[in-house]
Design a protein around this motif. Structure first.
Motif, short mmCIF file in Angstrom:
data_model
loop_
_atom_site.label_atom_id
_atom_site.label_comp_id
_atom_site.label_asym_id
_atom_site.label_seq_id
_atom_site.Cartn_x
_atom_site.Cartn_y
_atom_site.Cartn_z
N THR A 1 50.15 -3.46 -20.02
CA THR A 1 50.77 -4.16 -18.89
C THR A 1 50.75 -3.28 -17.65
N ALA A 2 50.97 -1.99 -17.84
CA ALA A 2 51.00 -1.06 -16.70
C ALA A 2 49.65 -1.01 -15.98
N VAL A 3 48.55 -1.09 -16.74
CA VAL A 3 47.22 -1.06 -16.14
C VAL A 3 47.02 -2.28 -15.26
N LEU A 4 47.39 -3.45 -15.75
CA LEU A 4 47.24 -4.67 -14.96
C LEU A 4 48.18 -4.67 -13.76
N ASP A 5 49.37 -4.14 -13.93
CA ASP A 5 50.29 -4.04 -12.80
C ASP A 5 49.70 -3.14 -11.71
N ARG A 6 49.11 -2.04 -12.14
CA ARG A 6 48.48 -1.13 -11.17
C ARG A 6 47.29 -1.80 -10.50
N TRP A 7 46.52 -2.57 -11.27
CA TRP A 7 45.37 -3.28 -10.70
C TRP A 7 45.84 -4.30 -9.66
N GLU A 8 46.97 -4.93 -9.89
CA GLU A 8 47.49 -5.88 -8.91
C GLU A 8 47.98 -5.16 -7.66
N GLU A 9 48.54 -3.98 -7.82
CA GLU A 9 48.92 -3.18 -6.66
C GLU A 9 47.68 -2.81 -5.84
N ARG A 10 46.62 -2.46 -6.55
CA ARG A 10 45.36 -2.14 -5.85
C ARG A 10 44.83 -3.36 -5.11
N LEU A 11 44.99 -4.53 -5.69
CA LEU A 11 44.57 -5.75 -5.01
C LEU A 11 45.33 -5.91 -3.69
N GLN A 12 46.64 -5.71 -3.72
CA GLN A 12 47.42 -5.81 -2.50
C GLN A 12 46.95 -4.78 -1.48
N ASP A 13 46.64 -3.57 -1.94
CA ASP A 13 46.11 -2.55 -1.04
C ASP A 13 44.80 -2.99 -0.41
N ILE A 14 43.95 -3.64 -1.18
CA ILE A 14 42.68 -4.16 -0.66
C ILE A 14 42.94 -5.14 0.47
N PHE A 15 43.88 -6.06 0.25
CA PHE A 15 44.20 -7.06 1.26
C PHE A 15 44.93 -6.45 2.46
N ASP A 16 45.56 -5.32 2.26
CA ASP A 16 46.25 -4.64 3.36
C ASP A 16 45.36 -3.65 4.08
N GLY A 17 44.07 -3.61 3.72
CA GLY A 17 43.14 -2.74 4.42
C GLY A 17 43.16 -1.31 3.94
N ARG A 18 43.61 -1.07 2.70
CA ARG A 18 43.67 0.28 2.16
C ARG A 18 42.93 0.33 0.81
N PRO A 19 41.63 0.19 0.82
CA PRO A 19 40.87 0.19 -0.45
C PRO A 19 40.91 1.56 -1.12
N TYR A 20 40.88 1.53 -2.44
CA TYR A 20 40.93 2.78 -3.20
C TYR A 20 39.57 3.44 -3.31
N ASP A 21 38.51 2.62 -3.52
CA ASP A 21 37.18 3.19 -3.67
C ASP A 21 36.17 2.34 -2.90
N MET A 22 34.92 2.70 -3.05
CA MET A 22 33.86 2.07 -2.26
C MET A 22 33.70 0.58 -2.60
N LEU A 23 33.80 0.22 -3.86
CA LEU A 23 33.66 -1.18 -4.24
C LEU A 23 34.84 -2.00 -3.71
N ASP A 24 36.03 -1.42 -3.74
CA ASP A 24 37.19 -2.08 -3.14
C ASP A 24 36.96 -2.28 -1.64
N ALA A 25 36.34 -1.30 -1.00
CA ALA A 25 36.11 -1.37 0.45
C ALA A 25 35.23 -2.56 0.82
N ALA A 26 34.25 -2.87 -0.04
CA ALA A 26 33.39 -4.03 0.23
C ALA A 26 34.22 -5.31 0.26
N LEU A 27 35.18 -5.43 -0.66
CA LEU A 27 36.01 -6.63 -0.67
C LEU A 27 36.97 -6.62 0.52
N THR A 28 37.51 -5.46 0.87
CA THR A 28 38.37 -5.37 2.05
C THR A 28 37.64 -5.85 3.29
#
Length: 382
Positions: free
Chosen positions: A147-174
């Motif tokens: 559950t913690a992994v999926l919770d963290r992944w959802e936090e990363r999703l919010q970061d993507i939508f807030d313009g703070r991608p974690y890595d290069m692939l996230d940046a493409a979606l941002t």
């Protein structure tokens, strides 16, 4: 996956993200459309199965359509502030997405080549995020799932939508989110589907299964429509086109389930409605026994008919998309229907035989998909 990524660390500019709480009422029953059930030689009539799942009002699809239909109407917490990326960095990010899409979804990837460059890149970015999300549960590191992994992944999703991608692939979606009116809810719903996959291994009825199919596949259709675009000359409502996109996801996932019955059984999973199995005199033990009986064949015929029903609904919306975006949609439609054909060719043995569509057959669908994508243009004005 050919790329690696970490779920343990937050971006340096992490924010306090609120938890997304999502609930859907399963009380409301959809009005059922039924199909004529086949008969055995003894003239025994088999039960008729539901075609419709749960109302899309329960899934809040209308709200998603409204937010994604107006480029400037997304709420502040869901819209991505346009980030500043170096052009060379973005070019490499999208190139990595392109390579992943080309490797793992070859036919779909070829279909995207008619789209505008901006839409191609956005489609690849969405595909990669969806694939990475699915890999959390079904990939090589699935044993580490929690559950913690999926919770963290959802936090990363919010970061993507807030313009703070974690890595290069996230940046493409941002970057994609900054260019197209994408709502965060379908992405969150897909993560909810992954949660469902970690705790639920049986489905009492088709309504429950439909909800699962929406989470893990119907959401992809909702993400894709703003990128693919609706034809300017189309007189169809945006809602009907989004519904068709959702139905394509439902049909695809139902097909995946039917194709993978044997594989899932080995993992102790049965993604088939329990009440419908019982109506055909079947149960989990029959699935685990991996024996094709007359009852199983009749059951599978009905399941395949229902999957095709959703593909037919999806076709109604495919012709209303922007002309250049129709080819990958039709490619997906035709390839997945060939999977159903392969199950039939295997005499409904999806326990020990995998319904496989070879590379040659997939490539041969491309000209037909292209022809359908072009010929459907005249239907838009009808």
């Amino acid at each position: 996956m050919c790329s690696t990524f970490s779920l343990s660390a937050k971006p340096c500019t992490g924010a306090d993200n609120g938890k997304f709480l999502h609930s859907i009422s399963l009380v409301t029953r959809a009005r059922a459309e039924v199909i004529a059930a086949p008969k055995r030689s003894s003239q025994r009539a088999f039960p008729r199965l539901l075609k419709h799942g749960i109302p899309h009002t329960d899934l809040q699809v209308h709200e998603i359509v409204e937010r994604q239909s107006q480029a400037n109407s997304l709420s502040k917490q869901d819209i991505c502030r346009k980030p500043e990326f170096h052009p060379a960095f973005l070019e490499e990010a999208y190139e990595r997405c392109r390579n992943i899409c080309a490797e793992y979804a070859k036919t779909f990837y070829l279909g995207t080549r008619l789209m505008t460059e901006e839409r191609q890149k956005a489609t690849w970015a969405i595909y990669v995020w969806c694939r990475r999300t699915d890999e959390l549960v079904d990939g090589p590191n699935a044993v580490l799932m929690s559950t913690a992994v999926l919770d963290r992944w959802e936090e990363r999703l919010q970061d993507i939508f807030d313009g703070r991608p974690y890595d290069m692939l996230d940046a493409a979606l941002t970057d994609t989110i900054s260019k197209f009116p994408l709502d965060i809810k379908p992405f969150r719903d897909m993560i909810e589907g992954m949660r469902m996959d970690t705790r639920k291994f049986r489905y009492d009825n088709f309504q429950e299964l439909y909800l699962y199919c929406y989470y893990v596949a119907g959401t992809v259709g909702l993400m894709s429509v703003p990128v693919m675009g609706i034809a300017a000359e189309s007189e169809a409502s945006a809602q009907s086109i989004y519904n068709a996109a959702l139905y394509l996801g439902i049909g695809n996932q139902l097909t995946n389930i039917l194709r993978d019955v044997g594989e899932d059984a080995l993992r102790g999973r049965v993604y088939l409605p329990q009440d419908e199995l019982a109506q055909f005199g079947l149960c989990d033990q029959d699935v685990f026994a991996r024996k094709v009986t007359d009852g199983w064949r009749e059951f599978m015929k009905e399941q395949i008919t229902r999957a095709r029903f959703y593909f037919n609904l999806a076709e109604e919306g495919a012709s209303k998309l922007e002309k250049a975006s129709r080819w990958p949609v039709w490619s997906s439609l035709l390839v997945y229907q060939k999977i159903l054909d392969a199950i039939e060719d295997n005499e409904y043995d999806n326990f020990t035989k995998r319904a496989y569509v070879g590379r040659t057959k997939k490539l041969l669908t491309l000209p037909l998909a292209y022809t359908k994508a072009q010929s459907m243009s005249s239907l838009i004005l009808q």
